[in-house]
Design a protein around this motif. Structure first.
Motif, PDB file in Angstrom:
ATOM      1  N   THR A   7       0.798  -1.222   0.000  1.00 35.89           N
ATOM      2  CA  THR A   7       0.000   0.000   0.000  1.00 35.89           C
ATOM      3  C   THR A   7       0.836   1.280   0.000  1.00 35.89           C
ATOM      4  N   HIS A   8       2.156   1.139  -0.027  1.00 36.69           N
ATOM      5  CA  HIS A   8       2.996   2.347  -0.037  1.00 36.69           C
ATOM      6  C   HIS A   8       4.346   2.024  -0.671  1.00 36.69           C
ATOM      7  N   ALA A   9       4.479   2.396  -1.937  1.00 36.62           N
ATOM      8  CA  ALA A   9       5.727   2.146  -2.662  1.00 36.62           C
ATOM      9  C   ALA A   9       6.050   3.392  -3.486  1.00 36.62           C
ATOM     10  N   HIS A  10       7.343   3.643  -3.674  1.00 33.71           N
ATOM     11  CA  HIS A  10       7.748   4.782  -4.514  1.00 33.71           C
ATOM     12  C   HIS A  10       8.292   4.245  -5.830  1.00 33.71           C
ATOM     13  N   LEU A  11       7.359   3.765  -6.644  1.00 32.28           N
ATOM     14  CA  LEU A  11       7.762   3.082  -7.872  1.00 32.28           C
ATOM     15  C   LEU A  11       8.254   4.051  -8.945  1.00 32.28           C
ATOM     16  N   GLY A  93      -1.625  11.622  -1.140  1.00 28.72           N
ATOM     17  CA  GLY A  93      -0.462  11.298  -0.293  1.00 28.72           C
ATOM     18  C   GLY A  93       0.814  11.196  -1.103  1.00 28.72           C
ATOM     19  N   GLU A  94       1.980  11.337  -0.418  1.00 28.71           N
ATOM     20  CA  GLU A  94       1.930  11.352   1.010  1.00 28.71           C
ATOM     21  C   GLU A  94       2.044  12.776   1.532  1.00 28.71           C
ATOM     22  N   ILE A  95       1.265  13.031   2.567  1.00 34.25           N
ATOM     23  CA  ILE A  95       1.148  14.384   3.103  1.00 34.25           C
ATOM     24  C   ILE A  95       1.295  14.329   4.621  1.00 34.25           C
ATOM     25  N   PHE A 183      -1.583   6.349   8.835  1.00 33.27           N
ATOM     26  CA  PHE A 183      -0.267   6.803   9.318  1.00 33.27           C
ATOM     27  C   PHE A 183       0.738   5.744   8.888  1.00 33.27           C
ATOM     28  N   HIS A 184       1.449   6.069   7.808  1.00 37.47           N
ATOM     29  CA  HIS A 184       2.274   5.044   7.184  1.00 37.47           C
ATOM     30  C   HIS A 184       3.596   4.899   7.929  1.00 37.47           C
ATOM     31  N   CYS A 185       4.236   3.750   7.728  1.00 40.27           N
ATOM     32  CA  CYS A 185       5.502   3.431   8.403  1.00 40.27           C
ATOM     33  C   CYS A 185       5.376   3.694   9.899  1.00 40.27           C
ATOM     34  N   THR A 233       5.750  -1.540   1.906  1.00 39.20           N
ATOM     35  CA  THR A 233       7.215  -1.598   1.964  1.00 39.20           C
ATOM     36  C   THR A 233       7.847  -0.223   2.195  1.00 39.20           C
ATOM     37  N   ASP A 234       7.237   0.863   1.678  1.00 37.49           N
ATOM     38  CA  ASP A 234       7.901   2.175   1.585  1.00 37.49           C
ATOM     39  C   ASP A 234       9.160   2.051   0.726  1.00 37.49           C
ATOM     40  N   CYS A 235       9.158   1.115  -0.224  1.00 36.39           N
ATOM     41  CA  CYS A 235      10.325   0.916  -1.068  1.00 36.39           C
ATOM     42  C   CYS A 235      10.592   2.173  -1.915  1.00 36.39           C
TER      43      CYS A 235
HETATM   44 ZN   LIG Z   1       6.885   7.098   1.448  1.00 36.58          ZN
END
Ligand SMILES: [Zn+2]
Length: 288
Positions: A7-11, A93-95, A183-185, A233-235
């Motif tokens: 649900t959170h990747a920086h592809l 997001g992300e904000i 609230f990610h990570c 992942t926040d990859c």
């Molecule tokens: Zn991120």
């Protein structure tokens, strides 16, 4: 095989420019069937949308990251409003707020991020406290604009906060009932997790749960109800063990899910069902 979502990747980051198709193929082979590419600026959001158009498994979130606040245009709303009309834009997001590298401490912002700090080459000297205040104010301004767009468009928000938990929660609170945040990570304690759930928002956990020194996060995972969190992942950051320190990619949700299932004392199938259901409720534009 139990399936999961990243649900959170920086592809859109350049880290994947040489082997993008393989990265996506590895994710799917590992059972990671949907990925949300998170925007950090208007350009990055635009790139996330292009990826979502090209790959059925990819969706996009659009927004401006607080660490890059000083580079943001005065009004982000018109551009974001347009982007939100896209069928694969599933969130804002992300904000949020990030007080980790204030100008008085670092002299630059977000130096670990690939999008570069705004202060390079700055010549006008001014008191650090003034710099800090201006930086925090700009973060709050763009956070507010983006919350407004979320409320207007009916999309939820992917929240980034670092060393700014109370201020972030306080700014989100007036939107409770209209806008939910993830609230990610999440690396805060169980009490703070309950404050987040208390306003109808969620948390999500990264590869930090697998780290030797991640016991505090595992304690929070243990305290979080199965239907109140998602996986990410926040990859390219935060690769889980055994890949720690290397480039992260969506396939590694598998390792994250294994640790989380152990901590929750549930099966991978139960974790899959719960986290995917939560993701569909939170991001209604995700297609089942
Ligand atoms: Zn991120």
């Amino acid at each position: 095989m139990a399936t999961f979502y990243d649900t959170h990747a920086h592809l859109d980051y350049p880290d994947y420019k040489d082997d993008f198709a393989e990265v996506i193929a590895r994710a799917q082979a590992a059972g990671v069937t949907k990925m949300i590419s998170i925007g950090t600026s208007l350009d990055s959001s635009e790139r996330a949308i292009r990826l979502a158009e090209k790959f059925p498994a990819i969706y996009a979130a659009v927004g401006w990251h607080p660490s890059d606040a000083m580079k943001a245009p005065a009004d982000l709303r018109p551009a974001l409003r347009e982007m939100c009309k896209h069928p694969k834009v599933v969130a804002i997001g992300e904000i949020g707020l990030d007080y980790h590298r204030l100008p008085s401490v670092s002299g630059a912002h977000g130096v670990t991020r690939p999008t570069m700090p705004f202060v390079v080459g700055r010549v006008t000297p001014c008191a650090p406290s003034e710099d800090d205040a201006r930086y925090k104010q700009k973060q709050a301004d763009i956070f507010q604009q983006q919350l407004e767009i979320a409320a207007e468009t009916g999309l939820n928000c992917v929240i980034h906060q670092r060393d700014a938990f109370d201020d972030t929660l306080a700014q989100l609170k007036p939107f409770a009932g209209k806008v939910r945040g993830v609230f990610h990570c999440f690396g805060e304690n169980a009490d703070r997790m309950k404050q987040v759930s208390g306003i109808g928002s969620l948390v999500s956990f990264t590869g930090i749960v697998t780290f030797k020194n991640g016991q505090n996060v595992r304690d929070t995972v243990a305290a979080t109800p199965l239907d109140k969190f998602m996986l990410e992942t926040d990859c390219p950051y935060l690769a889980p063990v055994p890949y720690r320190g290397k480039r992260c990619e969506p396939a590694y949700v598998k390792e994250i899910s294994e640790t989380v299932a152990q901590v929750k004392n549930c099966s991978l199938e139960e974790l899959s069902a719960a986290t995917c259901k939560t993701a569909h409720e939170f991001f209604p534009k995700l297609i089942s």
